[in-house]
Motif scaffolding. Structure first.
Motif, PDB file in Angstrom:
ATOM      1  N   ARG A  26      -7.793 114.215 -11.247  1.00 58.47           N
ATOM      2  CA  ARG A  26      -7.776 115.782 -10.930  1.00 58.47           C
ATOM      3  C   ARG A  26      -8.440 116.039  -9.738  1.00 58.47           C
ATOM      4  O   ARG A  26      -8.127 117.029  -8.865  1.00 58.47           O
ATOM      5  CB  ARG A  26      -7.874 116.716 -12.111  1.00 58.47           C
ATOM      6  CG  ARG A  26      -6.327 116.427 -13.059  1.00 58.47           C
ATOM      7  CD  ARG A  26      -6.552 117.537 -14.308  1.00 58.47           C
ATOM      8  NE  ARG A  26      -7.433 117.532 -15.092  1.00 58.47           N
ATOM      9  CZ  ARG A  26      -7.649 116.889 -16.272  1.00 58.47           C
ATOM     10  NH1 ARG A  26      -6.666 116.025 -16.416  1.00 58.47           N
ATOM     11  NH2 ARG A  26      -8.544 116.779 -16.913  1.00 58.47           N
ATOM     12  N   GLU A  27      -9.897 115.948  -9.709  1.00 58.85           N
ATOM     13  CA  GLU A  27     -10.634 116.413  -8.820  1.00 58.85           C
ATOM     14  C   GLU A  27     -10.477 115.765  -7.363  1.00 58.85           C
ATOM     15  O   GLU A  27     -10.382 116.536  -6.374  1.00 58.85           O
ATOM     16  CB  GLU A  27     -12.073 115.995  -9.284  1.00 58.85           C
ATOM     17  CG  GLU A  27     -13.295 116.440  -8.328  1.00 58.85           C
ATOM     18  CD  GLU A  27     -13.176 117.880  -8.107  1.00 58.85           C
ATOM     19  OE1 GLU A  27     -13.905 118.468  -7.113  1.00 58.85           O
ATOM     20  OE2 GLU A  27     -12.775 118.608  -8.822  1.00 58.85           O
ATOM     21  N   ALA A  28     -10.035 114.596  -7.466  1.00 58.86           N
ATOM     22  CA  ALA A  28      -9.503 113.895  -6.077  1.00 58.86           C
ATOM     23  C   ALA A  28      -8.410 114.877  -5.431  1.00 58.86           C
ATOM     24  O   ALA A  28      -8.250 115.243  -4.368  1.00 58.86           O
ATOM     25  CB  ALA A  28      -9.231 112.491  -6.211  1.00 58.86           C
ATOM     26  N   THR A  29      -7.368 114.975  -6.459  1.00 61.78           N
ATOM     27  CA  THR A  29      -6.052 115.829  -5.922  1.00 61.78           C
ATOM     28  C   THR A  29      -6.345 117.050  -5.696  1.00 61.78           C
ATOM     29  O   THR A  29      -6.240 117.488  -4.507  1.00 61.78           O
ATOM     30  CB  THR A  29      -5.272 115.843  -7.289  1.00 61.78           C
ATOM     31  OG1 THR A  29      -4.949 114.510  -7.499  1.00 61.78           O
ATOM     32  CG2 THR A  29      -4.002 116.681  -6.748  1.00 61.78           C
ATOM     33  N   ARG A  30      -7.495 117.665  -6.188  1.00 60.51           N
ATOM     34  CA  ARG A  30      -7.748 119.307  -5.785  1.00 60.51           C
ATOM     35  C   ARG A  30      -8.549 119.062  -4.721  1.00 60.51           C
ATOM     36  O   ARG A  30      -8.117 120.083  -3.582  1.00 60.51           O
ATOM     37  CB  ARG A  30      -8.825 119.760  -6.704  1.00 60.51           C
ATOM     38  CG  ARG A  30      -9.285 121.122  -6.744  1.00 60.51           C
ATOM     39  CD  ARG A  30     -10.303 121.593  -7.603  1.00 60.51           C
ATOM     40  NE  ARG A  30     -11.481 121.157  -7.285  1.00 60.51           N
ATOM     41  CZ  ARG A  30     -12.508 121.598  -6.267  1.00 60.51           C
ATOM     42  NH1 ARG A  30     -11.923 122.526  -5.766  1.00 60.51           N
ATOM     43  NH2 ARG A  30     -13.546 121.196  -6.322  1.00 60.51           N
ATOM     44  N   GLN A  31      -9.531 118.159  -3.891  1.00 59.94           N
ATOM     45  CA  GLN A  31     -10.159 117.823  -2.954  1.00 59.94           C
ATOM     46  C   GLN A  31      -8.994 117.564  -1.916  1.00 59.94           C
ATOM     47  O   GLN A  31      -9.203 118.273  -0.793  1.00 59.94           O
ATOM     48  CB  GLN A  31     -11.255 116.699  -2.924  1.00 59.94           C
ATOM     49  CG  GLN A  31     -12.159 117.055  -3.642  1.00 59.94           C
ATOM     50  CD  GLN A  31     -13.300 118.287  -3.101  1.00 59.94           C
ATOM     51  OE1 GLN A  31     -13.275 118.476  -2.140  1.00 59.94           O
ATOM     52  NE2 GLN A  31     -13.790 119.169  -3.912  1.00 59.94           N
ATOM     53  N   ARG A  32      -7.956 116.727  -1.914  1.00 58.21           N
ATOM     54  CA  ARG A  32      -7.074 116.767  -0.990  1.00 58.21           C
ATOM     55  C   ARG A  32      -6.508 117.955  -0.687  1.00 58.21           C
ATOM     56  O   ARG A  32      -5.972 118.240   0.348  1.00 58.21           O
ATOM     57  CB  ARG A  32      -6.126 115.548  -1.474  1.00 58.21           C
ATOM     58  CG  ARG A  32      -6.674 114.242  -1.313  1.00 58.21           C
ATOM     59  CD  ARG A  32      -5.592 113.020  -1.429  1.00 58.21           C
ATOM     60  NE  ARG A  32      -4.807 113.066  -2.885  1.00 58.21           N
ATOM     61  CZ  ARG A  32      -5.111 112.512  -3.843  1.00 58.21           C
ATOM     62  NH1 ARG A  32      -6.211 112.009  -4.054  1.00 58.21           N
ATOM     63  NH2 ARG A  32      -4.388 112.844  -4.874  1.00 58.21           N
TER      64      ARG A  32
END
Length: 95
Positions: A26-32
């Motif tokens: 979820r954090e990686a998706t938010r950052q992207r």
């Protein structure tokens, strides 16, 4: 059949590990998404500035001409780089 304490601990460990991985995803998706939003905002700001500033228009044209990927270049095939409209305060513009 009753689970042993070790089996229960392993199960809790696997569940915790899965929750951690889901949080990381979820954090990686938010950052992207945030990175994409920043790029869109900056691109729009550069395009807007290019309509008012010849230096920005030249930079935008140079950026487009130097795109390394063919599919990226195709996106700009029919597009003309904005050029600044002459202003009334331009000394070279006849009155």
């Amino acid at each position: 059949m009753a689970d042993t304490e070790l089996e229960r601990a392993e199960k809790r460990y696997a569940q915790a590990k899965a929750r951690l991985q889901a949080l990381k995803n979820r954090e990686a998706t938010r950052q992207r998404k945030l990175d994409t939003r920043r790029k869109v905002i900056l691109g729009g700001a550069l395009m807007d500035l290019a309509e008012r500033d010849s230096g920005a228009a030249a930079m935008l044209d140079r950026l487009i001409r130097n795109l390394p990927r063919e599919q990226d270049l195709k996106a700009f095939a029919d597009w003309e780089t904005p050029s600044p409209a002459p202003s009334n305060s331009d000394p070279e513009t006849p009155s």
